[in-house]
Design a protein around this motif. Sequence first.
Motif, PDB file in Angstrom:
ATOM      1  N   ARG A   1      20.753   9.190  11.225  1.00 51.50           N
ATOM      2  CA  ARG A   1      20.800   8.805   9.910  1.00 51.50           C
ATOM      3  C   ARG A   1      20.036   9.612   8.825  1.00 51.50           C
ATOM      4  O   ARG A   1      20.380   9.421   7.391  1.00 51.50           O
TER       5      ARG A   1
ATOM      6  N   GLN B   1      16.617   6.084  -0.686  1.00 52.55           N
ATOM      7  CA  GLN B   1      16.787   5.512   0.455  1.00 52.55           C
ATOM      8  C   GLN B   1      15.721   5.729   1.419  1.00 52.55           C
ATOM      9  O   GLN B   1      15.542   4.938   2.323  1.00 52.55           O
TER      10      GLN B   1
ATOM     11  N   SER C   1      17.900  -2.416   3.668  1.00 53.34           N
ATOM     12  CA  SER C   1      17.891  -0.713   3.595  1.00 53.34           C
ATOM     13  C   SER C   1      18.959  -0.334   4.542  1.00 53.34           C
ATOM     14  O   SER C   1      19.502   0.801   4.140  1.00 53.34           O
ATOM     15  N   ALA C   2      19.206  -1.041   5.692  1.00 55.05           N
ATOM     16  CA  ALA C   2      20.390  -0.516   6.419  1.00 55.05           C
ATOM     17  C   ALA C   2      21.752  -1.154   6.223  1.00 55.05           C
ATOM     18  O   ALA C   2      22.703  -0.779   6.974  1.00 55.05           O
ATOM     19  N   SER C   3      21.745  -2.177   5.322  1.00 53.27           N
ATOM     20  CA  SER C   3      22.968  -2.932   5.012  1.00 53.27           C
ATOM     21  C   SER C   3      23.817  -2.485   3.808  1.00 53.27           C
ATOM     22  O   SER C   3      25.036  -2.536   3.712  1.00 53.27           O
TER      23      SER C   3
ATOM     24  N   LYS D   1      21.572   2.186   2.208  1.00 54.73           N
ATOM     25  CA  LYS D   1      21.486   2.707   3.671  1.00 54.73           C
ATOM     26  C   LYS D   1      22.005   4.280   3.720  1.00 54.73           C
ATOM     27  O   LYS D   1      23.078   4.561   2.808  1.00 54.73           O
TER      28      LYS D   1
ATOM     29  N   GLU E   1      22.746  -2.252  10.917  1.00 51.54           N
ATOM     30  CA  GLU E   1      22.678  -3.671   9.810  1.00 51.54           C
ATOM     31  C   GLU E   1      22.409  -4.743  11.129  1.00 51.54           C
ATOM     32  O   GLU E   1      21.376  -5.576  10.662  1.00 51.54           O
TER      33      GLU E   1
END
Length: 618
Positions: free
Chosen positions: A103, A183, A160-162, A167, A256
């Motif tokens: 990522r 990010q 932060s991942a959703s 994200k 997420e």
Amino acid sequence: MSTPKIQPRLINWEDTVNEYRIQIMNTAQAAQVNTRPIKSLNSSVNLDDEYTQDGSVDINGKPSVRNKSGNLKACPFILGNECCERLAYYGINSNLVNYLKNRFKQSNSTAANNVTNWAGTCYITPLIGAFIADAYWGRYKTIAVFSIVYFFGMVLLTISASVPGLKPHCKQSDSNCLVTKGQSGVFFLSIYIIALGTGGIKPCVSSFGADQFDETDDVEKKKKSSFFNWFYFSINIGALVASSVLVWVQQNVGWEFGFGIPTVAMGIAVCSFFSGTRLYRHQKPGGSPLTRIAQVLVASFRKWNISVPHDKSGLYEFQDKESVIEGSRKLQHTDGFLFLDKAAVETVNDKSAVGSNNLWRLCTVTQVEELKAVIRILPIWASGIIFATVYSQMTTLFVEQGDTMDARIGPNFEIPAASLSIFDTLSVIFWVPVYDRLIVPLARKYTGHQRGFTQLQRMGIGLVISILSMVVAAIVEIKRLDMVKEHNYYERLHIPMSIFWQIPQYFLVGAAEIFTFIGQLEFFYDQAPDAMRSLMSAVSLTTVALGNYLSTLLVTIVTDITTRNGKTGWIPNNLNYGHIDYFFWLLAILSGLNFLVYLLISRWYTYKRATGVFHVSK
């Protein structure tokens, strides 16, 4: 006619509340330290059985009632908290290297270094939590406050991942994807808030669990030894779920959810801890341990030209059974580091202007022995750094090695490389009851030691097993590279060699943990001065931090040296062209040298000798 037996001094429960308070106040004034309820001749209840004798108190500051607090009754809440908290931690740590690679588009070496740097920080911040716990808040309040901080960090990580915009949108197949500074900033902020949160929990929770067992009671003391085994067992139950279920969710469902589930687990951990509040036994904080250490050093140097008497009974110490340090017993004088004894030599200059002793000129023998105990522990502590470096490979190079292998189970299912750490966890889950129920009783027959092995012997066995784990990892990599060379698989993403060849190296690391890590937990709790137990638990955890940092340093040095003059190096992005087997051999050699040094250190070590009773103020 036989002589009537003298009845123990027992409390008269018909005394009025006012009489009871007067007894307590009068006795406390006479002894200046006593807080336990006073025994009376007319009572039929023996207070040695009624109350704990280790100075512990309940949440309201009253003496702990033995059969209504602590012991096994309180442990499920503490173990439940640790299990869920470790599930949250390993839910991040187990697969973080792949999250950064896929990522955030980081290289193998950069991702590995970011993981070890963060993991290292998670084991450095306990020094902060431990100092606060020992000096000011106590272990309960420290765990409570930092657990909430931890939970906030988990929530931010999940966001932060959703949340779109926060994200990263990069996928493994994207080669030109860019991650914004915002990010990256939110992500790294969240995981370092988590590092701060775990810093208040890790050094306190094992010690807080051990506090539930009265050291003055032989039955409870024996249970405390088993508690450390089952404490580590609960850690690995959490790690088992993280390395299997959560890693699969992260790889196949989404990050997420992969971060959201650990966040829920951390919420459960907080609830579990608070649920046991009425059952807990608490040890009061003893004031700043760093101040006491500094006082001994300053007093010693001020008296550098003073001779220490041959008769050590002439050194300064309070004559009461209790130490003047809150929550601590007296320590007997030990030989060695005689220069520090100068701090306990009385001189005419030791009085302050108001007539009391100047604490920066005159220290008690117990205070001097506290510092001696810390100094003796430090070489044992240092020997754990190389072991922690070996341990850190499970979340870095082991995963990257597994990423190049065949992870298929049947035609339609692939096991994520990070999930192979499940076999480390299964190893621990297997070895804890085997060690506690089989190895200890068997070893006890031959050694005569109550615990089967001494704590130092136990840790040494783990160091040997860790060497074997690196040897096995190197052999597996040699086999893998031979297949690459023989069949020209250099450009293949996965070679047809089963990932399950890695199982032995994970299993051996797990076996090593049972001996070394649990041995460290018990050793640092038992050998630490009573009022420094959180701090010394934190010091033991810093071996994991320094082990991670050492891994980062070794990877950086090795990469720099082996990539000179245009060479591929040991740890390139395409491991088929590399030689991480050389890196494993390097760790095996370093571990072997570390073990030889450990043998010398352990022969030199002197165990602490506590005496008297615990000091607890009103």
